[in-house]
Design a protein around this motif. Structure first.
Motif, short mmCIF file in Angstrom:
data_model
loop_
_atom_site.label_atom_id
_atom_site.label_comp_id
_atom_site.label_asym_id
_atom_site.label_seq_id
_atom_site.Cartn_x
_atom_site.Cartn_y
_atom_site.Cartn_z
N LEU B 99 0.84 -1.20 0.00
CA LEU B 99 0.00 0.00 0.00
C LEU B 99 0.87 1.25 0.00
O LEU B 99 0.60 2.21 -0.73
N ALA B 100 1.91 1.26 0.80
CA ALA B 100 2.74 2.46 0.91
C ALA B 100 3.38 2.78 -0.43
O ALA B 100 3.52 3.94 -0.80
N CYS B 101 3.82 1.76 -1.16
CA CYS B 101 4.47 2.01 -2.44
C CYS B 101 3.44 2.22 -3.55
O CYS B 101 3.74 2.85 -4.57
N GLY B 102 2.25 1.68 -3.36
CA GLY B 102 1.17 1.96 -4.31
C GLY B 102 1.38 1.38 -5.69
O GLY B 102 0.88 1.93 -6.66
N LEU B 103 2.16 0.31 -5.81
CA LEU B 103 2.39 -0.27 -7.13
C LEU B 103 1.23 -1.21 -7.48
O LEU B 103 1.08 -2.27 -6.88
N SER B 104 0.43 -0.79 -8.43
CA SER B 104 -0.73 -1.60 -8.78
C SER B 104 -0.30 -2.85 -9.51
O SER B 104 0.77 -2.90 -10.12
N GLY B 105 -1.16 -3.84 -9.47
CA GLY B 105 -0.83 -5.14 -10.04
C GLY B 105 -1.10 -5.22 -11.53
O GLY B 105 -1.59 -4.29 -12.16
N ILE B 106 -0.79 -6.36 -12.06
CA ILE B 106 -0.82 -6.58 -13.50
C ILE B 106 -2.25 -6.61 -14.04
O ILE B 106 -2.49 -6.46 -15.22
N ARG B 107 -3.22 -6.82 -13.15
CA ARG B 107 -4.62 -6.87 -13.62
C ARG B 107 -5.33 -5.52 -13.49
O ARG B 107 -6.55 -5.45 -13.47
N ARG B 108 -4.55 -4.45 -13.40
CA ARG B 108 -5.14 -3.13 -13.20
C ARG B 108 -6.16 -2.77 -14.29
O ARG B 108 -7.13 -2.05 -14.03
N LEU B 109 -5.94 -3.26 -15.49
CA LEU B 109 -6.86 -2.93 -16.58
C LEU B 109 -8.30 -3.24 -16.19
O LEU B 109 -9.21 -2.48 -16.45
N ARG B 110 -8.51 -4.36 -15.54
CA ARG B 110 -9.88 -4.72 -15.16
C ARG B 110 -10.19 -4.35 -13.71
O ARG B 110 -11.29 -3.90 -13.40
N LEU B 111 -9.21 -4.53 -12.82
CA LEU B 111 -9.51 -4.37 -11.39
C LEU B 111 -9.27 -2.96 -10.87
O LEU B 111 -9.67 -2.64 -9.76
N GLY B 112 -8.62 -2.13 -11.66
CA GLY B 112 -8.35 -0.78 -11.20
C GLY B 112 -7.10 -0.73 -10.33
O GLY B 112 -6.52 -1.76 -10.00
N PRO B 113 -6.71 0.49 -9.96
CA PRO B 113 -5.51 0.64 -9.15
C PRO B 113 -5.73 0.15 -7.73
O PRO B 113 -6.87 0.07 -7.27
N ILE B 114 -4.65 -0.14 -7.01
CA ILE B 114 -4.85 -0.72 -5.67
C ILE B 114 -5.47 0.28 -4.70
O ILE B 114 -6.07 -0.10 -3.72
#
Lengths: 406, 341, 436
Positions: B99-114
């Motif tokens: 959470l602190a680094c906020g690096l979204s995952g590879i499925r961001r296209l569908r799931l959105g940013p973390i």
């Protein structure tokens, strides 16, 4: 306090949700709360309860309403905005304080008086003036700012004014065709088309007898209630009997259908029950056989057909066999013609018309060969001036009849 | 294992913050330690406990301490066929670090940013105060949105102690495909794919859902080759993550393709490009390519000396600094991490 | 009042207000339900209705850039020919503006599956209270630095005035099934919702209406809502065919096992639209029952729906008030609606008492004060129910960072005492023993 004399239950029935806003043409073009139904009701409440005075901004706010009643159709609580506005205008008309005092305003009021009291109710005067106008137009004597391009009166034609309706007036038939004032003067070919269609369905049609010159809708919209009531009584007398009354002007039809409320008599209510919009009537009787013309028609719903008479779907039933019909994607937002509105509020009217034009263009109405259909003379003039090829459903149907008019 | 009480944890962290001479830096699994900039020398390390505080599968929310590894969260959620959309590259990473680094995952296209996954956070701010932001339910607009602000703040606004996350039903099936079609074509063809990746030579696509739907979707887009495992991310001594307006992604990948020694995987429809390079020079060139297309590159690890974590000004610097001071007036929280030296 | 037509107009207004120390409030369509846009202290009202252009639509990347006065539904209408829509759909979507949606972080039925406004806003251009025009967030997925965009969305005009918004558009789903489930008790409907979520079925939207509101709505739309149902659920499933079929059958099974009287699936798009028109007109249709209403907006865990609903009705009975519920059941986002006639003496006290008790009940059940309407003035003084003084102080400092002068929509969201300089500005109420 009951300064405007409005119906308290009607006035408090607005919960202020704002769902009317996008359906209000003046709000759409100005973005001003006071130019919205919700804002106008809030202003009416303030004046009615004595919180605010009847001042020029209030009067302007009330005059700026087109009275299209799109807000009514959109209102989940069913606020009768049309009543509130008509009652407010009637109260303002009686209220001396709201009368303008500046010279220009008094001149304008004088002209309005002539229009409402002399021209509209006296069909022969209107026809005579129309001939004068036609001559003036031919001689280029009409100043540009009153010309057809600027939403003034349309370019009149001799053939239109010479068109004859081959029925005797006042004689009893199977149905009445109400002809009205401006439409009969400037768009008589539409009446002819309506007549031909009605005759094609086997009806003997009559037109009103003496006195049925004007339905009074414009007067009622302007708050000139006594005049409207007077005209209504004359119209009722001009079409006696039980025969249905067919109206090919959406604005007049809506007015005739509301005589019951305007006059408050049983006779008026009974009369109103006999009134049908042209399309509504023909669909109920059964649409005569039509052929596919292969032409595309963008349907424009006049407000008083869609929001007041709620019979706009009949237009589609009427024409769907003969034409490829296309709807606009604007929830039937007003075109800004609004009876006398285009004359009384030319700037707002023009802005509203531009919005409507955009919606019509988006539906393809500006493509070559595409027609626009409008069941109201005011809208038809407004849209013609905006450059569209406009026809009345009666004309479109007549042209698509398998067995042409007799 | 008995879970520690939040207030006991808060007391320990508060003490650490108050006692710190230079500052504090929360440490989890250390997987994101090199992301952005290193913290200032002499910071005290704090470890946040792990453990799931509460999990209500029927409400699809889970609350855990920041030290909880994502693998542990996934294990618990898996038992109820649910998931959280965090997807760190290495699931040993802890919740707090991700959470602190906020690096979204590879499925961001569908799931959105973390940041959209976090419902509530509890943190210790730079004054040592325990602060809660958000709320424990799936929809909430009460008060200011601290959770979203904290995600990606690299620990500079607070030490995250605990977070509540939104869970989702795990997809019935997942399948990676490779394709010779262009990413743009596939995005037009497919209804909400989970990822559309491009590595300069081929496209890979992740579809999730019900098997018949996956089959018919893949057929409609001529996705012939099924992959038995997810495509590999570029790896190397230098790693970075480019963020660019997705409309300029095609142009950027073209630039990157022309750089020797730069390996990349671009997330189409998102605008993230994962970069790896063995040589410093290539790594620097990749960042320059990002900037040339109006984007920027976050350093994940490596880079030559003096290679800033962001390589770009922090957006709205004056306002950002006021926000930072609002939470950490003495500059004790992960000092240096968000400032390029 | 002023009507900017551009960001620089709005910035000029903010700077002028700042020079004269006048507070200001941004206003869109005025459909907010928490009083967030209500001007206090003779505030300058900055109305964004004339900034109403759709500036850009990128079909491939599914991005729209719009001015704040663009109406929510107009945007979806604009992109309909491209098969795209803007997902957050507040009930007032035909009237409310995107700027207002950003201000309140608005929700709507379809936020159940696709998330609230913040999840769809990529970038906000705003006039900050300092008078500067700033871009918060970006079209790029991440911005170097804090997610100031995230903080701004939902800040109800207290962090500045949004003048341009970049939003994500969603592809229209290939298949949509809208189901109307009809129940003999509110409890059965509530239990169905909990069971659906527990079974892992997350519909695109899942809405509930109780008996009285269903009848009022039916009077308006005539969509065939059952007039004799105690509660109805409107459940929409979308996506690809197998997923839709499976979920529809699950919903049917769960509903029937909880005693649903009937399960109707809309057969045509027109039928579906009419059902939705009914749901989305519910609040506006209240005047068919009584002239005034007080609408709440609490969220509770979805496992507590039945229990909380029972308490809510009990509170209304105790206060002898007419209570209705029409809400986003799938999110646990309750909208208890108290309808009344304000002309009745003493009614306001009872309405407020009931409201307060309802909110306490929701908080006690692990819920929050507002799911989508915002705090505004209405729930401002209830914030301590949900937040400690430390939490409120932190929020106050965050707003101060955006708005050091305290002129951006003051006295909204946070109760008195948590903003810097508030005491000095308002004056008057400083206790004698206070150190200033």
């Amino acid at each position: 306090m009951n300064i405007l004399g409005l119906d308290d239950d009607e006035l408090i029935s607005c919960v202020g949700c704002g769902l009317c806003l996008p359906h209000c043409p003046t709000y759409r073009v100005t973005g001003l709360e006071i130019a919205s139904p919700r804002g106008r009701i809030a202003a009416m409440r303030a004046v009615e309860t004595g919180v605010a005075p009847i001042d020029a901004p209030f009067v302007d706010a009330m005059q700026e309403c087109v009275q299209c009643r799109g807000c009514e159709a959109a209102c989940p609580s069913g606020v009768p905005f049309g009543h509130l506005m008509e009652d407010t205008r009637a109260a303002l008309e009686l209220n001396a304080a709201s009368r303008p005092t500046a010279l220009a305003a008094r001149v304008r009021r004088g002209l309005e008086w002539i229009g409402y009291r002399v021209v509209l109710p006296n069909h022969r005067v209107l026809i005579a003036l129309s001939w004068l106008l036609l001559v003036a137009q031919r001689l280029h004597l009409v100043p540009k700012r009153f010309g057809p391009q600027r939403f003034g009166p349309p370019l009149l034609t001799r053939s239109s004014l010479m068109t004859k309706l081959d029925v005797s007036s006042g004689a009893l038939g199977d149905a009445w065709l109400f002809t009205g004032c401006v439409m009969d003067a400037w768009q008589r070919p539409t009446h002819l088309a309506a007549l031909q269609v009605l005759q094609a369905t086997g009806l003997r049609v009559a037109v009103p007898g003496r006195g049925g010159d004007c339905c009074g809708a414009l007067h009622e919209h302007a708050g000139r209630r006594a005049e409207a009531q007077h005209l209504a009584r004359k119209v009722m007398q001009s079409m006696p009997g039980d025969a249905p009354i067919v109206v090919d002007s959406a604005g007049c039809g809506a007015a005739l259908k509301q005589y019951g409320r305007l006059l408050g008599t049983e006779a008026a209510t009974d009369f109103s029950r006999r009134v049908f919009d042209f399309s509504e009537f023909v669909v109920q009787r059964g649409v005569p056989a039509t052929r596919a013309t292969g032409r595309t028609v963008v349907v424009q719903d006049p407000c008083h057909l869609r929001h007041v008479q709620k019979s706009h779907m009949a237009v589609r039933s009427l024409l769907s066999d003969g034409y490829e019909l296309v709807d606009t994607d604007d929830d039937g937002l007003c075109c800004g013609a609004g009876g006398a509105y285009s004359v009384l509020q030319p700037d707002l009217s023009r802005e509203i018309a531009m919005r409507k034009s955009a919606a019509l263009r988006a539906a393809g109405a500006d493509r070559p060969g595409v027609l626009v259909c409008s069941a109201n003379p005011g809208c038809a003039m407004q849209l013609t001036q905006a450059g569209f090829s406009v026809q009345h459903p009666a004309e479109l149907l007549r042209d698509a009849l398998k067995e042409g008019p007799r | 294992m008995d879970l520690m009480d939040l207030h006991d944890v808060a007391a320990i962290v508060r003490g650490a913050v108050e006692d710190a001479k230079v500052g504090v830096v929360p440490i989890g699994a250390g997987t994101h330690r090199e992301v952005a900039n290193p913290v200032a020398d002499g910071c005290d390390e704090i470890r946040i406990p792990n453990g799931i505080v509460s999990y209500d599968p029927n409400d699809m929310t889970i609350t855990a301490f920041a030290g909880t590894p994502i693998a542990e969260l996934n294990r618990v959620l898996c038992g109820h066929r649910q998931e959280v959309s965090l997807d760190p590259r290495n699931d040993a990473a802890t919740l707090g670090g991700v959470l602190a680094c906020g690096l979204s995952g590879i499925r961001r296209l569908r799931l959105g940013p973390i940041r959209d996954t976090v419902l509530e956070v509890r943190l210790i701010d730079g004054r040592g105060t325990l602060v809660k932001g958000g709320g424990p339910v799936v929809k909430n607009v009460t008060g200011y949105d601290l959770p979203r602000l904290v995600v990606g703040s690299f620990g500079t606004l607070g030490v995250i102690l605990q977070a509540t996350l939104r869970c989702r039903p795990a997809p019935a099936q997942q399948q990676w495909f490779c394709s010779s079609e262009t990413p743009s074509y596939l995005r037009r063809k497919l209804f909400r794919p989970s990822a559309v990746l491009w590595d300069g030579t081929s496209t890979s696509v992740l579809l999730e859902g019900y098997s018949d739907d996956i089959a018919s979707e893949s057929k409609s887009a001529d996705l012939d080759g099924m992959l038995s495992s997810p495509p590999l991310f570029p790896n190397g001594a230098n790693r970075g993550r480019i963020s660019v307006d997705p409309r300029r992604l095609a142009a950027l990948t073209q630039r990157l393709g022309g750089l020797d020694g730069v390996r990349f995987v671009a997330e189409f429809g998102v605008g993230t490009v994962h970069i790896a390079a063995d040589e410093d020079l290539a790594f620097v060139a990749a960042r320059a390519a990002a900037v040339a297309e109006g984007g920027w590159m976050l350093r994940e690890c490596g880079g030559p000396p003096g290679f800033g974590g962001f390589g770009s000004n922090i957006a709205n610097p004056a306002l950002s600094e006021r926000v930072r001071l609002a939470f950490d007036p003495l500059g004790k929280l992960s000092p240096g991490r968000m400032v390029d030296v | 009042m002023c009507f900017p037509r551009s960001a620089s107009d709005a910035a000029a207004a903010v700077r002028a207000a700042r020079v004269h120390g006048v507070p200001y409030v941004a206003r869109g369509s005025g459909t907010g339900l928490a009083g967030g846009a209500t001007p206090l202290d003779d505030a300058l009202v900055i109305v964004t209705t004339q900034m109403n252009r759709v500036l850009e639509v990128d079909i491939d990347e599914r991005i729209a850039i719009v001015e704040p006065g663009v109406l929510n539904l107009d945007l979806s209408r604009h992109t309909r020919p491209q098969g795209l829509h803007y997902a957050p759909d507040p009930s007032s979507q035909q009237a409310c503006s995107i700027g207002g949606n950003v201000g309140t972080n608005a929700g709507g039925p379809h936020c159940l599956s696709s998330g609230v406004t913040s999840a769809h806003v990529l970038m906000v251009e705003a006039v900050l209270p300092t008078g500067d025009i700033a871009e918060l967030g970006s079209l790029a997925p991440d911005t170097p630095g804090y997610d100031l965009r995230g903080a701004f969305v939902g800040s109800e005009g207290t962090m500045g005035i949004c003048t341009k918004v970049a939003v994500r558009l969603m592809p229209n789903p290939p298949l949509v099934r809208t189901m109307l489930l009809d129940f003999m008790s509110v409890e059965a409907a509530g239990a169905t919702v909990s069971a659906m979520i527990a079974a892992g079925v997350v519909p695109a939207a899942l809405e509930m209406m109780d008996a009285e509101i269903t009848r009022a709505v039916e009077d308006f739309v005539g969509a065939g809502y059952p007039r004799d149902a105690a509660a109805v659920l409107l459940c929409e499933i979308d996506g690809l065919i197998e997923g839709v079929d499976y979920q529809v059958s699950e919903v049917r099974r769960i509903a029937q096992s909880h005693g649903a009287r009937s399960v109707r699936i809309a057969q045509t798009e027109a039928e579906r639209q009419l059902l939705w028109k009914g749901r989305k007109s519910a609040f506006g249709a209240i005047a068919r029952i009584a002239p005034d209403y007080y609408l709440h907006d609490a969220v509770v865990p979805r496992t507590k729906l039945v229990q909380v609903l029972e308490s809510v009705y009990a509170i209304a009975r105790a206060e002898q008030l007419t209570m209705m519920n029409v809400f986003h059941a799938g999110d646990g986002n309750l909208h208890p609606l108290i309808v009344f006639d304000s002309r009745e003496p003493g009614i306001w006290e009872r309405v407020h008492e009931a409201g307060s008790r309802i909110l306490h009940t929701c908080i006690d059940a692990g819920g929050v004060l507002s799911g989508e309407h915002g705090v505004g003035m209405e729930k401002r003084d209830l914030m301590p129910l949900q937040f400690s003084s430390d939490d409120l102080a932190a929020q106050g400092r965050l707003v101060d960072a955006f708005d050091p002068d305290g002129l951006a929509n003051p006295r909204k969201v946070l109760p008195h005492g948590w903003r810097c300089g508030e005491v000095q500005q308002r004056g008057g109420t400083i206790p004698d023993d206070t150190w200033i």
